[in-house]
Design an enzyme around this catalytic site. Structure first.
Site, PDB file in Angstrom:
ATOM      1  N   ARG A 122    -131.516 -11.829 -52.891  1.00  0.00           N
ATOM      2  CA  ARG A 122    -130.909 -12.669 -53.454  1.00  0.00           C
ATOM      3  C   ARG A 122    -129.165 -12.795 -51.998  1.00  0.00           C
ATOM      4  O   ARG A 122    -128.791 -11.256 -52.191  1.00  0.00           O
ATOM      5  CB  ARG A 122    -130.376 -12.453 -54.917  1.00  0.00           C
ATOM      6  CG  ARG A 122    -129.059 -13.294 -55.217  1.00  0.00           C
ATOM      7  CD  ARG A 122    -128.532 -12.472 -56.588  1.00  0.00           C
ATOM      8  NE  ARG A 122    -129.609 -13.303 -57.501  1.00  0.00           N
ATOM      9  CZ  ARG A 122    -129.650 -13.959 -58.524  1.00  0.00           C
ATOM     10  NH1 ARG A 122    -128.030 -13.048 -59.250  1.00  0.00           N
ATOM     11  NH2 ARG A 122    -130.097 -14.093 -59.398  1.00  0.00           N
ATOM     12  N   CYS A 144    -129.152 -21.799 -67.710  1.00  0.00           N
ATOM     13  CA  CYS A 144    -129.434 -19.556 -66.688  1.00  0.00           C
ATOM     14  C   CYS A 144    -128.951 -18.591 -67.194  1.00  0.00           C
ATOM     15  O   CYS A 144    -129.553 -17.257 -66.826  1.00  0.00           O
ATOM     16  CB  CYS A 144    -129.567 -20.124 -65.128  1.00  0.00           C
ATOM     17  SG  CYS A 144    -127.595 -20.474 -64.436  1.00  0.00           S
ATOM     18  N   GLN A 149    -135.590 -19.442 -61.728  1.00  0.00           N
ATOM     19  CA  GLN A 149    -134.915 -19.893 -62.468  1.00  0.00           C
ATOM     20  C   GLN A 149    -135.533 -21.106 -62.755  1.00  0.00           C
ATOM     21  O   GLN A 149    -135.485 -21.318 -64.082  1.00  0.00           O
ATOM     22  CB  GLN A 149    -133.347 -20.576 -62.874  1.00  0.00           C
ATOM     23  CG  GLN A 149    -132.862 -20.624 -63.520  1.00  0.00           C
ATOM     24  CD  GLN A 149    -132.988 -19.476 -64.469  1.00  0.00           C
ATOM     25  OE1 GLN A 149    -132.501 -18.163 -64.309  1.00  0.00           O
ATOM     26  NE2 GLN A 149    -133.267 -19.680 -65.845  1.00  0.00           N
ATOM     27  N   ARG A 206    -138.323 -15.883 -67.182  1.00  0.00           N
ATOM     28  CA  ARG A 206    -137.854 -15.560 -65.503  1.00  0.00           C
ATOM     29  C   ARG A 206    -139.489 -14.680 -65.784  1.00  0.00           C
ATOM     30  O   ARG A 206    -140.040 -14.608 -64.513  1.00  0.00           O
ATOM     31  CB  ARG A 206    -137.049 -14.698 -65.607  1.00  0.00           C
ATOM     32  CG  ARG A 206    -135.887 -15.814 -65.826  1.00  0.00           C
ATOM     33  CD  ARG A 206    -135.555 -16.663 -64.467  1.00  0.00           C
ATOM     34  NE  ARG A 206    -135.670 -16.166 -63.377  1.00  0.00           N
ATOM     35  CZ  ARG A 206    -134.858 -16.104 -62.767  1.00  0.00           C
ATOM     36  NH1 ARG A 206    -133.371 -15.978 -63.428  1.00  0.00           N
ATOM     37  NH2 ARG A 206    -134.241 -15.393 -61.489  1.00  0.00           N
ATOM     38  N   ASP A 258    -124.377 -24.740 -66.731  1.00  0.00           N
ATOM     39  CA  ASP A 258    -123.820 -23.640 -65.421  1.00  0.00           C
ATOM     40  C   ASP A 258    -122.558 -23.423 -65.627  1.00  0.00           C
ATOM     41  O   ASP A 258    -121.425 -24.362 -65.714  1.00  0.00           O
ATOM     42  CB  ASP A 258    -124.278 -24.087 -64.106  1.00  0.00           C
ATOM     43  CG  ASP A 258    -124.671 -21.958 -63.482  1.00  0.00           C
ATOM     44  OD1 ASP A 258    -124.416 -21.279 -64.030  1.00  0.00           O
ATOM     45  OD2 ASP A 258    -125.399 -22.574 -62.247  1.00  0.00           O
ATOM     46  N   HIS A 314    -131.361 -21.531 -56.235  1.00  0.00           N
ATOM     47  CA  HIS A 314    -132.246 -21.060 -57.828  1.00  0.00           C
ATOM     48  C   HIS A 314    -133.465 -21.411 -58.143  1.00  0.00           C
ATOM     49  O   HIS A 314    -133.867 -21.485 -58.276  1.00  0.00           O
ATOM     50  CB  HIS A 314    -131.471 -20.314 -58.462  1.00  0.00           C
ATOM     51  CG  HIS A 314    -131.387 -19.496 -59.200  1.00  0.00           C
ATOM     52  ND1 HIS A 314    -132.101 -18.499 -58.617  1.00  0.00           N
ATOM     53  CD2 HIS A 314    -131.180 -19.244 -60.380  1.00  0.00           C
ATOM     54  CE1 HIS A 314    -132.609 -17.428 -59.995  1.00  0.00           C
ATOM     55  NE2 HIS A 314    -131.469 -17.563 -60.660  1.00  0.00           N
TER      56      HIS A 314
HETATM   57  N1  NVA Z   1    -124.930 -20.756 -60.597  1.00  0.00           N
HETATM   58  C1  NVA Z   1    -124.261 -19.210 -60.819  1.00  0.00           C
HETATM   59  C2  NVA Z   1    -126.006 -18.790 -60.915  1.00  0.00           C
HETATM   60  C3  NVA Z   1    -126.519 -17.545 -61.333  1.00  0.00           C
HETATM   61  C4  NVA Z   1    -127.591 -16.919 -61.966  1.00  0.00           C
HETATM   62  C5  NVA Z   1    -124.092 -18.584 -59.495  1.00  0.00           C
HETATM   63  O1  NVA Z   1    -124.881 -18.671 -58.174  1.00  0.00           O
HETATM   64  O2  NVA Z   1    -123.648 -18.014 -59.459  1.00  0.00           O
HETATM   65  N1   CP Z   2    -129.873 -16.463 -64.204  1.00  0.00           N
HETATM   66  C1   CP Z   2    -129.896 -15.701 -63.547  1.00  0.00           C
HETATM   67  O1   CP Z   2    -130.396 -15.182 -62.367  1.00  0.00           O
HETATM   68  O2   CP Z   2    -129.451 -14.147 -63.726  1.00  0.00           O
HETATM   69  P1   CP Z   2    -128.823 -13.279 -62.992  1.00  0.00           P
HETATM   70  O3   CP Z   2    -127.727 -13.192 -62.346  1.00  0.00           O
HETATM   71  O4   CP Z   2    -128.491 -11.652 -64.000  1.00  0.00           O
HETATM   72  O5   CP Z   2    -130.288 -12.534 -62.138  1.00  0.00           O
END
Ligand code: NVA
Ligand code: CP
Length: 301
Positions: A100, A256, A130, A284, A218, A127
């Site tokens: 990540r 998500c 997801q 997931r 989101d 992502h």
């Molecule tokens: N758009 C959000 C998704 C988190 C799973 C982020 O990037 O923080």
């Molecule tokens: N939806 C998602 O990826 O959640 P986290 O940021 O908790 O991994």
């Protein structure tokens, strides 16, 4: 090398195969053989995570494999060791790397230098893991996603980008409503159009959700974003009962997570009967088990 970096880089038949395998893993089929016995997955996080972190670890263990959890700030990366050297060194010890990252370019550089499959666990741009869970979840509740209508109301962020890629790969209609200042990347929109994708962008959530089978949103402030004016720009994109009322009567709500009740979604909607958010979170794990199985299938056994 079977990297899982973005939905638009993988053949749609392979994505479908992964979803179908995820459904069998959810039923418990094939787990007794411990198909990833002896395999080790490294998980590297540059940003916080609850779902991705725990679902990958639990999923890998259910497949018989093991996990090494790494915070990027604990690695020599934090002291300036190159990503290229890190990728080559980790490849000596583990069979697969999930990362990540703050920047998509970091993930790409890791994949270019690793000698093992690399999985995108979220970047600023996309992502895909997801979305695999989300397609699986939608289909469990609403049937095949092909030709269905999905509406996005909110920031044109990494999740919106992955929904655009999914619309092309899984052949559904996607209506996106987002503020003019928070649009998805034009390159991605052009790619979708070029592929014949049914992706339509406007700035009015009530137009986007008309007759939708699913309404998706989101957070207003993604990890790494600065909230200069986002709360003002996105206030009219909140998913609440009034917006859901414009979608199909049997429509579902998806997010998500993490969600912010009273901001991106009302408590009534996310905690109401149309909400699939915990089903998405649950899936997931199964969809990522199928992604791991696919990534490691050439080296398995
Ligand atoms: N758009 C959000 C998704 C988190 C799973 C982020 O990037 O923080
Ligand atoms: N939806 C998602 O990826 O959640 P986290 O940021 O908790 O991994």
């Amino acid at each position: 090398m079977r990297h899982f970096l973005d939905l638009n880089q993988i053949d749609s038949s392979v994505l479908r195969e992964i979803i179908e395998r995820a459904k069998t893993f959810k039923l418990g089929d094939g787990l007794a053989e411990r198909p990833l016995d002896g395999k080790i997955l490294a998980l590297i996080f540059e940003k916080p995570s609850t779902r991705t972190r725990v679902s990958f670890e639990a999923g890998m263990k259910r497949l018989g494999g093991e996990v090494i959890m790494l915070n990027s700030s604990d690695l020599q990366l934090a002291r300036g060791e190159t990503l290229s050297d890190t990728a080559k060194v980790l490849s000596c010890y583990v069979d697969c790397i999930m990362m990540r990252t703050l920047l998509e370019s970091t993930l790409v550089e890791l994949a270019e230098n690793a000698n093992v499959p690399v999985i995108n666990g979220l970047t600023n741009r996309s992502h895909p893991c997801q979305l695999m869970a989300d397609v699986m979840t939608f289909e469990e509740h609403c049937g095949p996603i092909k030709d269905k209508v999905i509406a996005w109301s909110g920031d044109g962020n990494n999740m919106a980008a992955s929904w655009i890629q999914a619309a092309v790969q899984f052949d559904f209609v996607l209506h996106i409503a987002c503020p003019p200042d928070l649009m998805p990347s034009q390159t991605l929109i052009d790619w979708a159009k070029c592929k014949g994708g049914r992706v339509y962008i406007n700035h009015d959530p009530f137009i986007a959700v008309a007759d939708a089978d699913a309404v998706v949103t989101d957070t207003w402030v993604s990890m790494g974003d600065v909230d200069s004016n986002r709360h003002n720009l996105l206030a009219t994109y909140r998913v609440d009962d009034a917006l859901m009322a414009k979608a199909k009567p049997n429509s579902v709500f998806m997010h998500c997570m993490p969600a912010n009740r009273g901001k991106d979604v009302s408590a009534e909607v996310i905690d109401g009967p149309q909400s699939l958010v915990f089903n998405e979170a649950e899936n997931r794990m199964y969809s990522q088990m199928a992604i791991l199985y696919w990534c490691l299938s050439e080296t398995r056994g």
